[in-house]
Design an enzyme around this catalytic site. Structure first.
Site, mmCIF file in Angstrom:
data_model
loop_
_atom_site.group_PDB
_atom_site.id
_atom_site.type_symbol
_atom_site.label_atom_id
_atom_site.label_comp_id
_atom_site.label_asym_id
_atom_site.label_seq_id
_atom_site.Cartn_x
_atom_site.Cartn_y
_atom_site.Cartn_z
ATOM 1 N N LEU A 167 0.805 -1.213 0.000
ATOM 2 C CA LEU A 167 0.000 0.000 0.000
ATOM 3 C C LEU A 167 0.842 1.267 0.000
ATOM 4 O O LEU A 167 0.412 2.299 -0.483
ATOM 5 C CB LEU A 167 -0.946 0.005 1.203
ATOM 6 C CG LEU A 167 -1.931 -1.164 1.276
ATOM 7 C CD1 LEU A 167 -2.739 -1.102 2.554
ATOM 8 C CD2 LEU A 167 -2.838 -1.168 0.055
ATOM 9 N N GLY A 168 2.029 1.189 0.572
ATOM 10 C CA GLY A 168 2.869 2.375 0.614
ATOM 11 C C GLY A 168 3.939 2.235 1.667
ATOM 12 O O GLY A 168 4.036 1.214 2.352
ATOM 13 N N GLY A 193 6.550 4.675 4.530
ATOM 14 C CA GLY A 193 6.932 5.925 5.171
ATOM 15 C C GLY A 193 8.357 5.818 5.658
ATOM 16 O O GLY A 193 9.108 4.908 5.265
ATOM 17 N N GLU A 231 6.585 -0.023 6.159
ATOM 18 C CA GLU A 231 5.832 -0.288 4.942
ATOM 19 C C GLU A 231 4.465 -0.826 5.350
ATOM 20 O O GLU A 231 4.340 -1.508 6.365
ATOM 21 C CB GLU A 231 6.537 -1.326 4.074
ATOM 22 C CG GLU A 231 7.762 -0.845 3.343
ATOM 23 C CD GLU A 231 8.347 -1.926 2.452
ATOM 24 O OE1 GLU A 231 8.270 -1.795 1.221
ATOM 25 O OE2 GLU A 231 8.874 -2.914 3.010
ATOM 26 N N ASP A 278 -0.157 14.585 15.088
ATOM 27 C CA ASP A 278 0.040 14.528 13.635
ATOM 28 C C ASP A 278 -1.291 14.469 12.895
ATOM 29 O O ASP A 278 -1.450 13.732 11.916
ATOM 30 C CB ASP A 278 0.915 13.324 13.275
ATOM 31 C CG ASP A 278 1.533 13.444 11.879
ATOM 32 O OD1 ASP A 278 1.537 14.564 11.322
ATOM 33 O OD2 ASP A 278 2.009 12.428 11.353
#
Length: 474
Positions: free
Chosen positions: A22-23, A25, A29, A154
């Site tokens: 999915l992605g 950072g 992961e 955040d």
């Protein structure tokens, strides 16, 4: 996992079958995963896997584990649920709820990139849901009944996910802080965690923070959704922090005349410099927006369904403000003014327009854009101009000229220097701000969650996953 499991998916990881990346950072992961059980039981979830090179860093391991432990304490419909914290052959992971939908950042990108506005009701429902989830986090107590003092730190459109039922959930407590009884400060002296455009003034000044700081960040998100720009803009981190601390935000209705008065009032209260003047809890925000929630089925769900059918703007729903050069622009490219779609909000909107006199040039442009975009949610969209797909949520948008400032700001022009009381954390933050001037903007994009050390060194900390959880990469 260091061999790049996403290149050979699906792959078994403990009891989880990882099916799609999915992605990623700065710290982990994320993978769409499936867990199987007896009698054909299957469940989809998201597995967040810590990056291998951080496994030996005690601080990052502690941060990763704290996220899971903290979120696991929260059982609330507006907070992404944590299922398991563990490790497979020394690789740390968190298994969590899969939110089938879009991040608020991706939702806005798709709408504006296709020439559509985001209905005011959609924004209000999302903010109300997020406020309720934050209220639950802020009220969290330990086993002895003592308040933990959770602060998310955040809150931004990247960390708010809307599912197919039109319900928004808060995710990613990776940089959350406990300020209560046994809370251990997770931020070293002189550090700022979170995205700078969303930081509350008191946090920048080192005055401490609580749940009202998260509500300020929610206010920045609210402002951006209805105006297409952040309340404060500048050419770099230092002047941006100065603006956040010293300047008054322009009223949203000056940028979008269709913002109903009661919505503008709520946004400006959330953006108050003094936490005592903001709503004191997320429950208060939720209660004020409660009448709009009746539009969830009528407006929010159909709108989300329409957005899910669209191709991602620019070919992908990358996190808003993906790293790159900082560009100056008056507002997010492709922005279409938000408008009310139900009678309750429309009546206030009409009252606002009827009372309006001597509209500004910007207001005239906004009204023209509104007229051009009005109609069915499924009306054919105009082809976006080159570059319209780029979301500059985190980019600088220049300095507001004196002629367009609000009366409050004109009467109280911002000072040219940022004043921070000396001593303790405030002094360290001040030193960090001064030192940050020498840091290249290309090295630290504004969208990256960063740790700014008193010595001037800036390091990324678990920046938002490149793709919102629940969304495949285009």
């Amino acid at each position: 996992m260091s061999s790049g499991p996403h290149s050979r998916l699906p792959v078994q990881f403990g009891r989880y079958l990882l099916t799609k990346r999915l992605g990623a950072g700065g710290m982990a992961e994320a993978f769409l995963a499936q867990v199987d059980g007896p009698s054909g039981f299957k469940k989809q979830c998201v597995v967040k896997v810590m990056l291998p090179h951080l496994a030996g860093e005690e601080r990052f391991v502690a941060m990763f584990q704290k996220e899971a432990r903290l979120a696991a304490l929260l059982t609330h419909g507006n907070v992404v649920q944590i299922y398991e914290l563990g490790d497979v052959d020394g690789t740390h992971f968190i298994a969590m709820e899969h939110v089938d939908g879009l991040s608020l950042s991706a939702l806005a990108r798709r709408a504006w990139g296709s020439g559509r506005s985001v209905p005011t009701e959609v924004t209000c429902c999302a903010v109300a849901d997020a406020a309720l989830g934050l209220a639950a986090a802020h009220a969290l107590r330990d086993a002895d009944g003592l308040l933990l003092g959770v602060v998310h730190r955040d809150i931004s459109p990247d960390n708010l996910m809307m599912n197919k039922d039109g319900v928004t959930k808060v995710l990613d407590f990776g940089v959350a802080k406990l300020t209560g009884s046994d809370g251990e400060p997770s931020t070293a002296t002189g550090e700022l965690k979170g995205k700078i455009p969303f930081l509350a003034p008191e946090y920048i000044l080192g005055k401490g923070m609580d749940g009202r700081s998260d509500l300020y960040s929610l206010g920045v998100t609210f402002y951006w959704f209805v105006t297409g720009k952040r309340p404060f803009t500048a050419s770099g981190d230092l002047p941006l922090m100065e603006a956040i601390v010293k300047e008054a935000p322009r009223p949203p209705s000056e940028l979008n005349p269709q913002v109903p008065p009661q919505i503008e009032e709520m946004i400006l209260r959330l953006l108050e410099k003094d936490p005592a003047r903001r709503p004191q809890t997320g429950f208060e925000v939720y209660d004020k927006l409660l009448p709009v929630l009746a539009s969830r089925r009528e407006v929010v769900v159909p709108f989300l369904e329409a957005m899910l059918l669209l191709s991602p703007a620019g070919g992908a729903d990358a996190s808003a403000g993906a790293s790159g050069p900082i560009a100056a622009a008056p507002r997010t490219p492709g922005f279409v003014p938000s408008t009310p779609h139900t009678e309750g909000l429309k009546s206030e909107w009409r009252r606002r327009l009827a009372a309006s006199v001597a509209p500004t040039e910007q207001g005239a442009q906004d009204s023209a854009a509104l007229t051009a975009s009005r109609g069915s949610l499924d009306a054919p969209a105009a082809e976006p101009a080159a570059g319209d797909a780029e979301d500059v949520l985190f980019t600088s948008t220049g300095t507001t000229s004196p002629s367009t400032r609000s009366a409050v700001r004109a009467a109280n022009p911002p000072r040219t220097k940022l004043f921070v009381a000396a001593g303790g954390l405030a002094a360290a933050v001040a030193a960090a701000i001064v030192a940050a001037v020498v840091v290249s903007r290309d090295e630290v994009p504004a969208n990256v969650s960063a740790t700014i050390h008193a010595g001037g060194e800036v390091k990324p900390i678990d920046e938002p996953i490149g793709q919102p959880i629940g969304q495949p990469i285009g």
